[in-house]
Design a protein around this motif. Structure first.
Motif, PDB file in Angstrom:
ATOM      1  N   ALA A 287       0.854  -1.190   0.000  1.00 35.81           N
ATOM      2  CA  ALA A 287       0.000   0.000   0.000  1.00 35.81           C
ATOM      3  C   ALA A 287       0.884   1.232   0.000  1.00 35.81           C
ATOM      4  O   ALA A 287       1.995   1.227   0.526  1.00 35.81           O
ATOM      5  N   ARG A 291       0.653   3.970   6.653  1.00 37.12           N
ATOM      6  CA  ARG A 291      -0.472   3.080   6.927  1.00 37.12           C
ATOM      7  C   ARG A 291      -0.647   2.900   8.442  1.00 37.12           C
ATOM      8  O   ARG A 291       0.315   3.033   9.206  1.00 37.12           O
ATOM      9  N   VAL A 328      -2.462  -3.062   6.665  1.00 35.66           N
ATOM     10  CA  VAL A 328      -1.838  -2.308   7.743  1.00 35.66           C
ATOM     11  C   VAL A 328      -0.469  -2.897   8.038  1.00 35.66           C
ATOM     12  O   VAL A 328      -0.155  -4.007   7.605  1.00 35.66           O
TER      13      VAL A 328
END
Length: 498
Positions: A287, A291, A328
């Motif tokens: 990602a 995060r 995450v």
């Protein structure tokens, strides 16, 4: 004929064994309660009295026995001089009985097994009074009259008996051994099996055909609360009775657990990029941008020599990778909870790990959750009582939320049951349906306190799960519980964005 040499715990003397000794003698046994130096009934002793003095006291009792079979019984602190004497008379001592006692080894001092905050003055540790005896063990079964007798007959314990290390040439388990467990204090056969299956490696010695276990449904002083039952247990121990604990076999640990292979996580998760930063590992998601993060806090105590260390175990690797797959940062820490007295040090390690994780540029430091497992749950107390703004959730898996009475070395500050309140962050709690009773009772007390305070708690039940189910029970309900808990934590972190 069997001879029983009975050695009492701190502050007490040979007098505590009177009723138990009468019953053993009525059964035909030779009985020698030991009057330790400096303690009630014993020779006078000053601050110079140490563990070695008490070992010599026990040796004199062993050498005076006429019976060919000598069984040494150590209650609480008494196991230290008992083991010292057994080590020096290997051909004379047929069995050692641990009566609601710890498991000291060579180099260990009894002070490590005393209540947190135990202090000496002028070379002596003052005895407790009244309900303060409860800090040294469960008072279950003691009448007010007996408690008053303890108060009146107790004597200060010479400090050196608690600080002088035990010296052993061999293993404590070089001879037949029996553990008599007083279940009102939280100890029991189920707890022993849990420690053998999931605890530090030193507990593997308990999974031996030479080691048996008997239970007494009473508190820490069975010679005062249940002398007849204690006499029966000691006679049974001398006859080699007792439950044997099997070596752990995670691949066949329980109903539906046939696929719980050693070294695997209960979910099939791919590896993720991992970076090691001192005691902390970061498992990174695919990602962009900073995060949210979840820091996983393992239980214990864990031996400093244990390999793999917790962050390299299948359980923490699996959780961290699964969380990274949900978008995450999954962080793990090897904190230094090596003994029950180490909670303050472990708490400092966790706090340092939190700061390291939050400072990483790939982490959104305003969106962090903490996930505590097992006895790591006690480390949640400070975070529940005074949560910082960035702490968006606290997860708890089969947590220990109040130390059992037998865990008296735990600092009193670590009591999540007392810490949870209206200010606590949202909580996610996985409750194991087959949890050990003393832990389950604390969970229910925690939930009652949380409900009364109005704290937000999501309870996720795994009805067939045991403590440490990631190791023992790979079942549909444990998989579903982990998935649901992880998604609840992650969803809460993502909702907190902005």
């Amino acid at each position: 004929m069997t001879a029983f040499v009975l050695v009492s715990g701190p502050f007490t003397g040979a007098w505590v064994w009177r009723e138990t000794a009468e019953r053993l003698r009525a059964a035909g046994a030779e009985v020698r309660p030991v009057a330790l130096t400096g303690m009630p009934d014993g020779p006078a002793g000053g601050p110079e009295t140490g563990l070695g003095t008490h070992v010599a006291d026990v040796l004199r009792a062993v050498d005076a026995c006429a019976a060919p079979e000598v069984v040494l019984v150590g209650h609480d602190y008494g196991i230290h001089p008992v083991l010292g004497a057994a080590d020096r008379r290997p051909g004379r001592v047929a069995r050692v009985v641990y009566l609601d006692a710890g498991m000291p080894g060579d180099g260990d001092a009894a002070l490590a097994l005393t209540p947190a905050g135990t202090r000496a003055r002028d070379g002596f540790v003052a005895p407790p009074q009244g309900v303060e005896w409860g800090r040294w063990g469960s008072l279950e079964g003691l009448s007010p009259e007996v408690l008053d007798l303890l108060d009146r007959r107790a004597a200060p314990q010479p400090e050196r008996t608690l600080t002088e290390p035990l010296r052993l040439a061999g293993s404590p388990f070089d001879r037949p051994t029996t553990g008599v467990l007083c279940t009102a204090g939280g100890a029991g056969i189920a707890m022993v099996e849990l420690l053998v299956a999931t605890g530090p490696p030193e507990y593997r010695a308990l999974a031996s055909p030479r080691v048996g276990f008997l239970e007494l449904p009473t508190g820490h002083w069975p010679m005062l609360s249940a002398p007849e039952a204690l006499a029966g247990a000691l006679l049974g121990a001398a006859a080699d009775e007792g439950h044997r604990v099997a070596p752990p076999r995670p691949e066949a640990a329980g109903p539906g657990a046939a696929d719980a292979a050693p070294g695997t996580f209960l979910l099939d998760v791919p590896e993720r990029p991992r970076e090691r930063r001192g005691r902390v590992d970061l498992h990174l998601p695919e990602a962009e941008g900073p995060r949210p993060a979840v820091l996983l806090v393992h239980g214990g105590p864990v031996s400093p020599e244990q390999r793999p260390t917790p962050r390299d175990s299948a359980t923490l690797l699996g959780y961290a990778r699964y969380l990274a797959g949900l978008g995450v940062v999954g962080a793990t820490v090897d904190h230094r909870l090596h003994g029950l007295e180490d909670y303050p040090r472990a708490a400092a390690d966790v706090a340092a790990a939190v700061e390291l994780v939050r400072a990483d540029p790939r982490v959104d430091g305003d969106r962090v959750a903490l996930w505590f497992l097992s006895a790591g749950g006690l480390l949640s107390a400070d975070w529940l009582a005074a949560p910082p703004l960035w702490l968006r959730a606290v997860a708890l898996s089969y947590p220990v939320l109040a130390p059992p009475p037998s865990w008296r070395a735990v600092d009193p500050a670590f009591r999540p049951v007392a810490a949870v309140g209206a200010a606590s962050p949202p909580l996610v709690l996985i409750r194991a349906g087959r949890e050990h009773k003393v832990f389950a009772t604390a969970v229910e007390a925690f939930l009652a306190a949380a409900g009364k305070a109005g704290a937000e708690v999501e309870v996720i039940d795994a009805p067939l799960a045991r403590h440490a189910f990631e190791t023992l029970d790979h079942t549909p309900d444990t998989r579903a519980a982990v998935v649901r808990a992880a998604r609840a934590v992650v969803d809460g972190l993502l909702r907190a964005e902005g």
